[in-house]
Design a protein around this motif. Structure first.
Motif, short mmCIF file in Angstrom:
data_model
loop_
_atom_site.label_atom_id
_atom_site.label_comp_id
_atom_site.label_asym_id
_atom_site.label_seq_id
_atom_site.Cartn_x
_atom_site.Cartn_y
_atom_site.Cartn_z
N GLY A 174 51.78 6.18 -61.60
CA GLY A 174 51.18 6.28 -62.92
C GLY A 174 52.20 6.15 -64.03
N VAL A 175 53.35 6.80 -63.83
CA VAL A 175 54.43 6.71 -64.81
C VAL A 175 54.93 5.27 -64.92
CG1 VAL A 175 56.80 7.43 -65.33
CG2 VAL A 175 55.14 9.11 -64.49
N PHE B 183 41.90 5.45 -70.33
CA PHE B 183 41.89 5.13 -68.90
C PHE B 183 42.22 6.37 -68.08
CE2 PHE B 183 44.13 2.88 -65.22
CZ PHE B 183 42.93 2.66 -64.55
N ALA B 184 43.15 7.20 -68.56
CA ALA B 184 43.47 8.45 -67.87
C ALA B 184 42.26 9.38 -67.81
CB ALA B 184 44.65 9.15 -68.56
N GLY C 77 47.80 11.78 -64.74
CA GLY C 77 48.83 12.65 -65.30
C GLY C 77 50.10 11.91 -65.62
N GLY C 78 50.49 10.97 -64.75
CA GLY C 78 51.67 10.16 -65.03
C GLY C 78 51.41 9.12 -66.11
N LEU C 79 50.15 8.72 -66.25
CA LEU C 79 49.80 7.66 -67.20
C LEU C 79 49.74 8.15 -68.63
CD1 LEU C 79 48.69 4.75 -67.71
CD2 LEU C 79 46.41 5.67 -67.25
N PHE C 80 49.18 9.35 -68.87
CA PHE C 80 48.86 9.74 -70.24
C PHE C 80 50.02 10.35 -71.01
CE2 PHE C 80 48.19 14.12 -68.72
CZ PHE C 80 48.60 14.86 -69.82
#
Length: 549
Positions: free
Chosen positions: A344-345, A363-364, A398-401
């Motif tokens: 995600g990060v 999207f998150a 969680g890694g995306l947002f």
């Protein structure tokens, strides 16, 4: 307008491209490829080390409770003490970097981290453990930003924002990593092994930072005596709120008068602190900016996103604990979570663009909503493997947002001037810390209330004249008769087993309600976000004809 800074030393002869965005942050100097790799590796190591300390406590709290012979209420103070210190540390850390320099700041922060890890070696009582956890929260706060700065130095100038995304995201990987490696370190209940491991990480971080220093930054005079008055008011105010949120569901909100006194004290201190800042000529916290509509929208979004992550941090993990899962059985699940968050990060950094930051946030939310839909049909037969898909979606979210959220607010603060950055840093830390605390506290309270409702409903349906109930009791009694010769004792054990099964079923239904409610919150946030986007585009479209005229 911000005042011209008072430099404490002559700034280096940077070009405009190299000059740091803010005093206290490193400049954008071009490094060789090997040096960039070293910066990146050191940054990742520091970011993970900073979060592992708290992650180990979170992953091993039941074992620590047994080690010290604590009640659940006493054990809850251990992670609470960490958060109470961590949430307030950012009030003065940013100005400390600006006034004393990034290099000196980083080395002193790491020496303090080593000192706290050394204290762990001598912890043999509950109260000393609380003391150490509190100071761990203080020293971990500067390490998170230090790791991010090192990671950003590992990228070229045109990709430095991606380094910001990755730096913030990697700081979240420490908690799942702690769950993965904890069973290897405490399998024989030797806590000194865990403490020595943390101490070794701290020493390695210090050696790396001394060996490869961050580029020299700008030093300016920023501290005022009034800043410490503000800290003396706001820090205990935040701490009181943390204590109430952690202990409320355990002691129950209306059964412990001291919770009310603590809540009153926290609110009064915060009101006085923010009021004091509002009247200052050169405030630490820009209260007028906090009341702006755009800032309030950011606060709501940041807080709500962290609350939605309770799908993982509270619901899934505590459900499995309730079903009897131990630390070893969590290792595969947290391995999946770790890599999903890592992806995600990376995905967030690769797809970065200023135009798509809002889309990444939405999207998150969609991923969390889907995960709630996958998890809302729990049964007592569910095991960690059944959560792989849903929790990988939550971890990816969680890694995306975190990167887009950080950059969205930072950009708005920079538009107001450098003096607003401290306010933003405190605001961001508060929304993330309190979002997680309020999420766990709210869902814990809701889950316990639903358990009581379902327990009563199930018990009312256990009529002794019901043939199905009698059949189940006979099955239990036959099971116990092989080891208990007294029929009356076997019958009592059968009834106890039936009560235990009904309690477990009530727990399952209650956790289903928690996940369902979190899904509703995700849907509301998604609709709110889409509505804001639609309104912004509509307003922009209406302004186009007038501007063309």
């Amino acid at each position: 307008m911000d005042k011209a800074p008072h430099y404490l030393e002559t700034p280096p002869d940077w070009t405009e491209d190299e000059r740091p965005v803010l005093p206290g942050s490193p400049p954008s100097i071009a490094h060789s490829r090997v040096k960039r790799y070293l910066y990146f590796i050191i940054g990742v190591f520091i970011a993970l080390s900073a979060g592992l300390s708290n992650g180990f406590i979170t992953a091993n709290l039941p074992q620590l409770q047994g080690e010290y012979g604590l009640t659940p209420v006493e054990a809850a103070w251990l992670p609470a003490a960490y958060v109470m210190a961590n949430v307030s540390a950012n009030l003065i850390l940013f100005k400390t970097r600006q006034q004393y320099g990034l290099r000196l700041f980083s080395e002193i922060a790491l020496l303090a981290f080593i000192a706290v890890m050394l204290l762990h070696m001598f912890v043999d009582t509950y109260h000393s453990a609380l003391f150490v956890r509190f100071f761990s929260g203080l020293v971990a706060a500067p390490l998170s930003s230090l790791g991010m700065y090192y990671i950003m130095q590992g990228f070229t100038k045109e990709h430095r924002i991606k380094g910001l995304y990755i730096g913030m995201g990697f700081s979240q990987l420490a908690v799942p990593l702690a769950w993965i490696i904890s069973p290897l370190l405490v399998s024989v209940n030797n806590w000194q092994v865990l403490y020595r491991f943390e101490l070794g990480l701290a020493v390695c971080c210090y050696a790396m930072v001394v060996a490869l220093k961050l580029p020299r930054s700008i030093r300016i005079a920023v501290f005022e005596k009034q800043d410490f008055v503000t800290f003396a008011l706001l820090a205990p105010g935040f701490a009181c709120l943390c204590a109430v949120l952690v202990q409320g569901p355990l002691l129950w909100w209306f059964d412990s008068p001291w919770l009310a006194y603590m809540l009153i004290a926290g609110v009064v201190l915060l009101v006085i602190g923010f009021g004091y800042e509002h009247l200052r000529e050169n405030p630490l916290i820009m209260t007028r900016w906090l009341g702006a509509s755009s800032t309030l929208r950011f606060i709501f979004a940041a807080f709500a996103l962290r609350l939605l992550m309770s799908e993982q941090t509270y619901a899934a993990v505590n459900f499995l604990k309730t079903m009897g899962m131990g630390p070893d059985q969590f290792v595969p699940l947290y391995t999946v979570i770790f890599f999903a968050m890592l992806f995600g990060v990376i995905f967030s950094a690769i797809t970065f663009s200023r135009e798509h930051m809002t889309s990444q946030l939405l999207f998150a939310v969609i991923l969390i909503f889907i995960a709630c839909g996958l998890d809302r049909h729990l049964t007592s037969d569910v095991r960690p493997a059944n959560f792989y898909l849903s929790q990988s979606l939550v971890a990816f979210a969680g890694g995306l947002f975190i990167g887009p959220l950080l950059l969205t607010g930072f950009g708005r603060a920079m538009q107001q001037g450098a003096s607003h950055i401290v306010t933003y840093i405190v605001l961001f830390a508060a929304t993330q810390n309190f979002g997680g605390l309020i999420g766990s506290s709210f869902f814990s309270t809701y889950q316990k209330e639903r358990v009581q409702v379902y327990q009563m409903t199930i018990n009312n349906g256990l009529d002794s004249t019901d043939s199905l109930v009698n059949q189940r009791l006979q099955q239990y009694q036959a099971k116990f008769s092989s080891v208990i010769s007294d029929p009356n004792k076997a019958q009592a054990q059968a009834r106890a087993a039936l009560a235990q099964a009904s309690s477990r079923e009530a727990q399952v239904r209650a956790y289903n309600d928690v996940i369902y409610l979190n899904g509703i919150f995700a849907l509301i946030l998604l609709i709110w976000g889409l509505t804001n986007i639609a309104w912004a585009r509509y307003s922009q479209h209406r302004q186009l004809p007038s501007s063309s005229n």
